[in-house]
Scaffold this motif. Structure first.
Motif, PDB file in Angstrom:
ATOM      1  N   ILE A   1       0.841  -1.201   0.000  1.00 37.82           N
ATOM      2  CA  ILE A   1       0.000   0.000   0.000  1.00 37.82           C
ATOM      3  C   ILE A   1       0.873   1.246   0.000  1.00 37.82           C
ATOM      4  CG2 ILE A   1      -1.621   1.346   1.394  1.00 37.82           C
ATOM      5  CD1 ILE A   1      -2.952  -1.322   2.168  1.00 37.82           C
ATOM      6  N   THR A   2       1.879   1.280   0.849  1.00 34.76           N
ATOM      7  CA  THR A   2       2.758   2.450   0.924  1.00 34.76           C
ATOM      8  C   THR A   2       3.471   2.696  -0.401  1.00 34.76           C
ATOM      9  OG1 THR A   2       3.116   2.030   3.274  1.00 34.76           O
ATOM     10  CG2 THR A   2       4.697   3.476   2.169  1.00 34.76           C
ATOM     11  N   GLN A   3       4.077   1.665  -0.970  1.00 37.47           N
ATOM     12  CA  GLN A   3       4.828   1.833  -2.216  1.00 37.47           C
ATOM     13  C   GLN A   3       3.919   2.194  -3.383  1.00 37.47           C
ATOM     14  OE1 GLN A   3       7.102  -1.771  -2.691  1.00 37.47           O
ATOM     15  NE2 GLN A   3       8.686  -1.094  -1.261  1.00 37.47           N
ATOM     16  N   ASN A   4       2.762   1.526  -3.482  1.00 37.42           N
ATOM     17  CA  ASN A   4       1.858   1.814  -4.593  1.00 37.42           C
ATOM     18  C   ASN A   4       1.247   3.202  -4.489  1.00 37.42           C
ATOM     19  OD1 ASN A   4       2.047  -0.489  -6.275  1.00 37.42           O
ATOM     20  ND2 ASN A   4       0.769  -1.648  -4.863  1.00 37.42           N
ATOM     21  N   VAL A   5       0.892   3.625  -3.281  1.00 36.63           N
ATOM     22  CA  VAL A   5       0.316   4.962  -3.123  1.00 36.63           C
ATOM     23  C   VAL A   5       1.346   6.029  -3.476  1.00 36.63           C
ATOM     24  CG1 VAL A   5      -0.526   6.614  -1.401  1.00 36.63           C
ATOM     25  CG2 VAL A   5      -1.505   4.329  -1.505  1.00 36.63           C
ATOM     26  N   LEU A   6       2.590   5.838  -3.075  1.00 36.66           N
ATOM     27  CA  LEU A   6       3.630   6.801  -3.434  1.00 36.66           C
ATOM     28  C   LEU A   6       3.909   6.792  -4.937  1.00 36.66           C
ATOM     29  CD1 LEU A   6       6.167   6.303  -0.498  1.00 36.66           C
ATOM     30  CD2 LEU A   6       4.696   8.273  -0.924  1.00 36.66           C
ATOM     31  N   HIS A   7       3.960   5.610  -5.527  1.00 33.37           N
ATOM     32  CA  HIS A   7       4.305   5.488  -6.942  1.00 33.37           C
ATOM     33  C   HIS A   7       3.172   5.956  -7.857  1.00 33.37           C
ATOM     34  CE1 HIS A   7       6.805   3.870 -10.159  1.00 33.37           C
ATOM     35  NE2 HIS A   7       5.710   3.391 -10.691  1.00 33.37           N
ATOM     36  N   PHE A   8       1.930   5.636  -7.500  1.00 35.31           N
ATOM     37  CA  PHE A   8       0.784   5.937  -8.348  1.00 35.31           C
ATOM     38  C   PHE A   8      -0.093   7.048  -7.780  1.00 35.31           C
ATOM     39  CE2 PHE A   8       1.531   1.361  -9.355  1.00 35.31           C
ATOM     40  CZ  PHE A   8       1.816   1.509 -10.706  1.00 35.31           C
ATOM     41  N   SER A   9       0.463   7.962  -7.008  1.00 38.20           N
ATOM     42  CA  SER A   9      -0.351   8.975  -6.325  1.00 38.20           C
ATOM     43  C   SER A   9      -1.168   9.827  -7.287  1.00 38.20           C
ATOM     44  CB  SER A   9       0.527   9.853  -5.444  1.00 38.20           C
ATOM     45  OG  SER A   9       1.494  10.514  -6.214  1.00 38.20           O
ATOM     46  N   VAL A  10      -0.602  10.198  -8.415  1.00 38.22           N
ATOM     47  CA  VAL A  10      -1.347  11.023  -9.372  1.00 38.22           C
ATOM     48  C   VAL A  10      -2.476  10.208  -9.987  1.00 38.22           C
ATOM     49  CG1 VAL A  10      -1.177  12.336 -11.523  1.00 38.22           C
ATOM     50  CG2 VAL A  10       0.618  12.528  -9.800  1.00 38.22           C
ATOM     51  N   ASN A  11      -2.222   8.949 -10.317  1.00 40.29           N
ATOM     52  CA  ASN A  11      -3.272   8.094 -10.869  1.00 40.29           C
ATOM     53  C   ASN A  11      -4.420   7.928  -9.871  1.00 40.29           C
ATOM     54  OD1 ASN A  11      -0.554   7.287 -12.026  1.00 40.29           O
ATOM     55  ND2 ASN A  11      -1.925   6.335 -13.492  1.00 40.29           N
ATOM     56  N   TYR A  12      -4.082   7.701  -8.607  1.00 43.30           N
ATOM     57  CA  TYR A  12      -5.110   7.571  -7.578  1.00 43.30           C
ATOM     58  C   TYR A  12      -5.896   8.876  -7.414  1.00 43.30           C
ATOM     59  CZ  TYR A  12      -3.160   3.065  -6.086  1.00 43.30           C
ATOM     60  OH  TYR A  12      -2.735   1.771  -6.028  1.00 43.30           O
ATOM     61  N   SER A  13      -5.216  10.004  -7.524  1.00 45.16           N
ATOM     62  CA  SER A  13      -5.901  11.294  -7.409  1.00 45.16           C
ATOM     63  C   SER A  13      -6.886  11.494  -8.559  1.00 45.16           C
ATOM     64  CB  SER A  13      -4.890  12.439  -7.406  1.00 45.16           C
ATOM     65  OG  SER A  13      -4.037  12.324  -6.306  1.00 45.16           O
ATOM     66  N   ILE A  14      -6.493  11.083  -9.744  1.00 43.86           N
ATOM     67  CA  ILE A  14      -7.390  11.193 -10.899  1.00 43.86           C
ATOM     68  C   ILE A  14      -8.622  10.321 -10.692  1.00 43.86           C
ATOM     69  CG2 ILE A  14      -7.622  10.635 -13.362  1.00 43.86           C
ATOM     70  CD1 ILE A  14      -4.637  11.510 -13.624  1.00 43.86           C
ATOM     71  N   ILE A  15      -8.427   9.111 -10.182  1.00 47.33           N
ATOM     72  CA  ILE A  15      -9.559   8.223  -9.913  1.00 47.33           C
ATOM     73  C   ILE A  15     -10.477   8.842  -8.862  1.00 47.33           C
ATOM     74  CG2 ILE A  15     -10.176   5.992  -8.893  1.00 47.33           C
ATOM     75  CD1 ILE A  15      -7.718   4.842 -10.320  1.00 47.33           C
ATOM     76  N   LEU A  16      -9.895   9.405  -7.815  1.00 44.82           N
ATOM     77  CA  LEU A  16     -10.691  10.054  -6.774  1.00 44.82           C
ATOM     78  C   LEU A  16     -11.526  11.185  -7.354  1.00 44.82           C
ATOM     79  CD1 LEU A  16     -11.342  10.511  -3.715  1.00 44.82           C
ATOM     80  CD2 LEU A  16      -9.431  12.105  -3.720  1.00 44.82           C
ATOM     81  N   LEU A  17     -10.926  12.027  -8.193  1.00 41.98           N
ATOM     82  CA  LEU A  17     -11.663  13.138  -8.796  1.00 41.98           C
ATOM     83  C   LEU A  17     -12.781  12.644  -9.702  1.00 41.98           C
ATOM     84  CD1 LEU A  17      -8.784  15.643  -9.602  1.00 41.98           C
ATOM     85  CD2 LEU A  17     -10.605  15.897  -7.907  1.00 41.98           C
ATOM     86  N   ILE A  18     -12.540  11.577 -10.448  1.00 44.77           N
ATOM     87  CA  ILE A  18     -13.578  11.035 -11.337  1.00 44.77           C
ATOM     88  C   ILE A  18     -14.747  10.494 -10.519  1.00 44.77           C
ATOM     89  CG2 ILE A  18     -14.087   9.155 -12.953  1.00 44.77           C
ATOM     90  CD1 ILE A  18     -11.236   9.596 -14.089  1.00 44.77           C
ATOM     91  N   ILE A  19     -14.454   9.730  -9.471  1.00 44.75           N
ATOM     92  CA  ILE A  19     -15.533   9.164  -8.650  1.00 44.75           C
ATOM     93  C   ILE A  19     -16.311  10.266  -7.935  1.00 44.75           C
ATOM     94  CG2 ILE A  19     -16.006   7.733  -6.622  1.00 44.75           C
ATOM     95  CD1 ILE A  19     -13.791   5.850  -7.598  1.00 44.75           C
ATOM     96  N   LEU A  20     -15.612  11.267  -7.416  1.00 50.97           N
ATOM     97  CA  LEU A  20     -16.320  12.387  -6.778  1.00 50.97           C
ATOM     98  C   LEU A  20     -17.170  13.158  -7.783  1.00 50.97           C
ATOM     99  CD1 LEU A  20     -13.681  13.799  -4.273  1.00 50.97           C
ATOM    100  CD2 LEU A  20     -15.796  12.598  -3.741  1.00 50.97           C
ATOM    101  N   SER A  21     -16.665  13.325  -8.991  1.00 54.72           N
ATOM    102  CA  SER A  21     -17.447  14.013 -10.026  1.00 54.72           C
ATOM    103  C   SER A  21     -18.701  13.229 -10.377  1.00 54.72           C
ATOM    104  CB  SER A  21     -16.602  14.222 -11.281  1.00 54.72           C
ATOM    105  OG  SER A  21     -15.506  15.041 -10.995  1.00 54.72           O
ATOM    106  N   VAL A  22     -18.577  11.916 -10.506  1.00 57.78           N
ATOM    107  CA  VAL A  22     -19.740  11.086 -10.816  1.00 57.78           C
ATOM    108  C   VAL A  22     -20.763  11.157  -9.679  1.00 57.78           C
ATOM    109  CG1 VAL A  22     -20.491   8.678 -11.132  1.00 57.78           C
ATOM    110  CG2 VAL A  22     -18.533   9.558 -12.404  1.00 57.78           C
ATOM    111  N   SER A  23     -20.286  11.201  -8.441  1.00 57.65           N
ATOM    112  CA  SER A  23     -21.219  11.267  -7.308  1.00 57.65           C
ATOM    113  C   SER A  23     -21.955  12.604  -7.241  1.00 57.65           C
ATOM    114  CB  SER A  23     -20.477  11.005  -5.991  1.00 57.65           C
ATOM    115  OG  SER A  23     -19.702  12.113  -5.621  1.00 57.65           O
ATOM    116  N   LEU A  24     -21.471  13.598  -7.962  1.00 57.60           N
ATOM    117  CA  LEU A  24     -22.097  14.924  -7.942  1.00 57.60           C
ATOM    118  C   LEU A  24     -22.812  15.276  -9.248  1.00 57.60           C
ATOM    119  CD1 LEU A  24     -19.242  16.887  -6.159  1.00 57.60           C
ATOM    120  CD2 LEU A  24     -21.401  16.123  -5.170  1.00 57.60           C
ATOM    121  N   LEU A  25     -23.024  14.305 -10.117  1.00 59.94           N
ATOM    122  CA  LEU A  25     -23.675  14.596 -11.398  1.00 59.94           C
ATOM    123  C   LEU A  25     -25.093  15.134 -11.234  1.00 59.94           C
ATOM    124  CD1 LEU A  25     -22.477  11.731 -13.768  1.00 59.94           C
ATOM    125  CD2 LEU A  25     -21.868  14.155 -13.825  1.00 59.94           C
ATOM    126  N   ASN A  26     -25.772  14.774 -10.155  1.00 63.94           N
ATOM    127  CA  ASN A  26     -27.129  15.272  -9.925  1.00 63.94           C
ATOM    128  C   ASN A  26     -27.144  16.694  -9.376  1.00 63.94           C
ATOM    129  OD1 ASN A  26     -28.250  12.883 -10.770  1.00 63.94           O
ATOM    130  ND2 ASN A  26     -28.371  12.018  -8.710  1.00 63.94           N
TER     131      ASN A  26
END
Length: 181
Positions: A45-70
């Motif tokens: 978890i530590t290594q992947n979060v550090l290595h893929f932090s930007v990818n995870y941030s993009i996923i977080l933004l996409i999921i939050l955007s989908v949750s706010l479509l209404n």
């Protein structure tokens, strides 16, 4: 005007997107397996979060955007605050000045958090944000725990400015010592 806006966004997001890893590497299903122990899980978890932090941030933004479509007005307001985050906090190199006073990074951080919180409260979408954020965090932790990190070390060595010091190329370093004790 549009060229100015385009170049502004390109320059603002360049430092952020430079850390993004290729999605083919991020989504490589052959690297998914169960960890051996709790220590292995936390290390992954530590290594992947550090290595893929930007990818995870993009996923977080996409999921939050989908949750706010209404709630399109809230989504637009949060998009504006995202632009403020990018320009005032993440990509700013020089100090920020306001009314002749230098504003610290800590103050910018607090103000941006308060503005985001007020937008969420104003829009009545606190539950949407919490549920969407929770789903995103669970998915990210699941991916980070299941994705093997064996290939990350080699990838980090290749992109490191110290790659020549870290490489396995022995050169003359294994030559027998001359003289000495």
């Amino acid at each position: 005007m549009s060229q100015f806006v385009s170049s502004f966004f390109k320059e603002t997001t360049k430092p952020l997107t430079s850390g993004r890893r290729p999605w083919s590497v991020f989504l490589d299903l052959t690297l998914l397996n169960l960890p051996f122990s709790i220590h292995d899980t936390t290390t992954r978890i530590t290594q992947n979060v550090l290595h893929f932090s930007v990818n995870y941030s993009i996923i977080l933004l996409i999921i939050l955007s989908v949750s706010l479509l209404n709630h399109p007005l809230v989504l637009i307001a949060l998009l504006i605050t995202l632009i403020a985050w990018l320009s005032l906090y993440f990509s700013r190199e020089e100090p920020l000045w306001f009314l002749g006073y230098q504003v610290s990074d800590w103050m910018v951080l607090v103000v941006l958090f308060v503005v985001d919180f007020l937008v969420v409260i104003w829009g009545g979408v606190f539950q949407n944000v919490v549920v969407g954020g929770g789903i995103a965090v669970v998915l990210m932790l699941l991916h980070a725990a299941l994705r093997s990190t064996d290939d990350l070390v080699a990838d980090d060595i290749e992109t490191s400015p110290y790659a020549n010091l870290l490489s396995d190329d022995d050169g003359d370093y294994n030559a027998p010592p001359t003289g000495g004790l």
